[in-house]
Design an enzyme around this catalytic site. Structure first.
Site, mmCIF file in Angstrom:
data_model
loop_
_atom_site.group_PDB
_atom_site.id
_atom_site.type_symbol
_atom_site.label_atom_id
_atom_site.label_comp_id
_atom_site.label_asym_id
_atom_site.label_seq_id
_atom_site.Cartn_x
_atom_site.Cartn_y
_atom_site.Cartn_z
ATOM 1 N N HIS A 27 -1.967 2.960 -5.893
ATOM 2 C CA HIS A 27 -2.740 1.771 -5.547
ATOM 3 C C HIS A 27 -3.065 0.935 -6.779
ATOM 4 O O HIS A 27 -3.298 -0.268 -6.669
ATOM 5 C CB HIS A 27 -4.034 2.181 -4.832
ATOM 6 C CG HIS A 27 -4.342 1.333 -3.640
ATOM 7 N ND1 HIS A 27 -3.527 1.259 -2.529
ATOM 8 C CD2 HIS A 27 -5.377 0.490 -3.395
ATOM 9 C CE1 HIS A 27 -4.054 0.435 -1.648
ATOM 10 N NE2 HIS A 27 -5.167 -0.051 -2.153
ATOM 11 N N ARG A 80 -0.654 -1.785 -7.031
ATOM 12 C CA ARG A 80 -0.973 -2.877 -6.096
ATOM 13 C C ARG A 80 -2.082 -3.754 -6.665
ATOM 14 O O ARG A 80 -2.010 -4.986 -6.611
ATOM 15 C CB ARG A 80 -1.389 -2.292 -4.749
ATOM 16 C CG ARG A 80 -1.908 -3.298 -3.720
ATOM 17 C CD ARG A 80 -2.157 -2.570 -2.405
ATOM 18 N NE ARG A 80 -3.085 -3.260 -1.524
ATOM 19 C CZ ARG A 80 -2.728 -4.186 -0.632
ATOM 20 N NH1 ARG A 80 -1.474 -4.555 -0.532
ATOM 21 N NH2 ARG A 80 -3.640 -4.748 0.150
ATOM 22 N N TYR A 130 -10.386 -9.351 -6.984
ATOM 23 C CA TYR A 130 -9.491 -9.306 -8.140
ATOM 24 C C TYR A 130 -9.875 -10.322 -9.212
ATOM 25 O O TYR A 130 -9.439 -10.202 -10.348
ATOM 26 C CB TYR A 130 -8.046 -9.514 -7.698
ATOM 27 C CG TYR A 130 -7.558 -8.374 -6.833
ATOM 28 C CD1 TYR A 130 -7.219 -7.153 -7.398
ATOM 29 C CD2 TYR A 130 -7.484 -8.501 -5.455
ATOM 30 C CE1 TYR A 130 -6.803 -6.093 -6.618
ATOM 31 C CE2 TYR A 130 -7.070 -7.448 -4.656
ATOM 32 C CZ TYR A 130 -6.732 -6.247 -5.249
ATOM 33 O OH TYR A 130 -6.328 -5.193 -4.468
ATOM 34 N N LYS A 174 -1.785 -1.805 7.462
ATOM 35 C CA LYS A 174 -3.194 -1.520 7.726
ATOM 36 C C LYS A 174 -3.705 -2.424 8.835
ATOM 37 O O LYS A 174 -3.443 -3.624 8.847
ATOM 38 C CB LYS A 174 -4.010 -1.733 6.445
ATOM 39 C CG LYS A 174 -5.453 -1.270 6.571
ATOM 40 C CD LYS A 174 -6.170 -1.362 5.252
ATOM 41 C CE LYS A 174 -7.602 -0.854 5.374
ATOM 42 N NZ LYS A 174 -8.330 -0.928 4.090
ATOM 43 N N ARG A 187 0.844 -1.191 0.000
ATOM 44 C CA ARG A 187 0.000 0.000 0.000
ATOM 45 C C ARG A 187 0.885 1.250 0.000
ATOM 46 O O ARG A 187 2.052 1.189 0.355
ATOM 47 C CB ARG A 187 -0.914 0.023 1.223
ATOM 48 C CG ARG A 187 -1.856 -1.172 1.329
ATOM 49 C CD ARG A 187 -2.666 -1.098 2.618
ATOM 50 N NE ARG A 187 -3.627 -2.200 2.730
ATOM 51 C CZ ARG A 187 -3.377 -3.364 3.312
ATOM 52 N NH1 ARG A 187 -2.176 -3.579 3.860
ATOM 53 N NH2 ARG A 187 -4.297 -4.303 3.378
ATOM 54 N N HIS A 211 -4.478 -9.055 3.429
ATOM 55 C CA HIS A 211 -5.928 -9.017 3.611
ATOM 56 C C HIS A 211 -6.353 -9.935 4.761
ATOM 57 O O HIS A 211 -5.853 -11.056 4.867
ATOM 58 C CB HIS A 211 -6.650 -9.471 2.337
ATOM 59 C CG HIS A 211 -6.609 -8.457 1.241
ATOM 60 N ND1 HIS A 211 -6.858 -8.768 -0.083
ATOM 61 C CD2 HIS A 211 -6.368 -7.119 1.270
ATOM 62 C CE1 HIS A 211 -6.754 -7.674 -0.819
ATOM 63 N NE2 HIS A 211 -6.456 -6.670 -0.020
#
Length: 305
Positions: free
Chosen positions: A237, A240, A272, A166, A141, A263
């Site tokens: 992003h 990514r 995705y 995150k 990120r 995640h």
């Protein structure tokens, strides 16, 4: 004598809310967003938010819809106000009337492999080329790239240590030989310029004691995209997203991609699959099946006469 009220949360309430968020390990960005939403509500109210009623919250949400505020912003305000009233003010009944707006997820913009190569090549300098390489080569990120330290690059184990990503989670990201070479090129150049401090930031900002800002990275990506002739709406992003999509198209297990991206839920990574061209190409269209059935008899039929 009239009581003078303020349109912003008072300092005591703000500090208490910050303490409550800190105790629950909320990230810095989340804390800033929550305070911003509470301040916006206080400005609408025209008095301290702890004097609000359920009807005030209802009026605020109606005003947001009338002003065509985006669903993401409305839902952010709901989360902030639920925390304020439910946790800090111990008035959970206030949050019952807050309504979350259903968001329709947008299809993510993804670069082709060729476009990603052009974008990285068009980076305005070796520092940004290395930063773009980390975004596309390791799937980090923007905030994670900005806060990388020199010591986070583990060339022995070929890993990038991501500390307090995150959700304040630590993880390891992949480090490919080509990315390592790119980072070493930048490290040598940074040392030559005198901006690469021992144990310091891998990507220093305008001052070598501060990390590069997200704004600087965004500007560099936009500049590179324009120079490379890429017409898609791109950001750091996007690299990514492209990293995850291209791995999926290489048949990398989605659970591995989940770990690499950091995640928590597999459902987030599954987004995705909606942009993977190979996923779509692997499915046979029913129209093709019909035509194959129609063409079958033609091949076996005997010519007339």
């Amino acid at each position: 004598m009239d009581t003078i009220t303020t349109a912003a949360p008072n300092n005591a309430l703000r500090e208490r809310m910050l303490q409550d968020m800190t105790m629950r390990s909320f990230g810095e960005h989340t804390q800033k967003d929550y305070i911003r939403h509470v301040r916006s509500f206080a400005a609408f109210l025209g008095r301290p938010p702890d004097t609000a009623t359920i009807e005030d919250l209802r009026r605020y949400q109606i005003a947001q819809h009338e002003r065509a505020i985006s669903p993401a912003t409305i839902n952010g305000a709901v989360s902030a106000l639920r925390f304020l009233f439910g946790i800090t003010l111990k008035r959970p009944e206030m949050a019952l009337g807050l309504v979350v707006v259903r968001c329709t997820p947008k299809l993510r913009e993804v670069l082709s492999v060729e476009e990603a190569a052009r974008l990285i090549e068009a980076a305005p300098g070796i520092k940004y080329k290395a930063a773009f390489g980390v975004a596309y080569g390791a799937g980090l990120r923007v905030s994670e790239i900005a806060h990388l330290k020199v010591d986070d690059i583990d060339s022995t184990r070929m890993l990038i240590r991501v500390e307090q990503g995150k959700g304040r989670k630590d993880r390891n990201a992949m480090l490919s030989p080509h990315l390592l070479d790119l980072l070493r090129q930048w490290w040598r150049e940074g040392k030559r310029r005198g901006v690469m401090l021992p144990h310091g930031w891998l990507f220093p900002g305008r001052s070598c004691t501060d990390p590069i800002s997200a704004r600087q990275l965004h500007r560099a990506v936009h500049e590179a995209a324009e120079f490379a002739g890429i017409r898609k709406r791109v950001s750091p992003h996007t690299l990514r997203h492209s990293f995850a999509t291209h791995l999926l198209e290489q048949d990398v297990d989605i659970r591995v991609i989940q770990v690499l991206l950091g995640h928590t839920k597999i459902g987030t990574t599954a987004i995705y699959t909606k942009v993977s061209t190979r996923t779509m190409q692997a499915v046979a269209s029913p129209l093709d099946r019909i035509f194959s059935l129609m063409e079958g008899p033609k091949r076996t039929a005997s010519p007339p006469g």
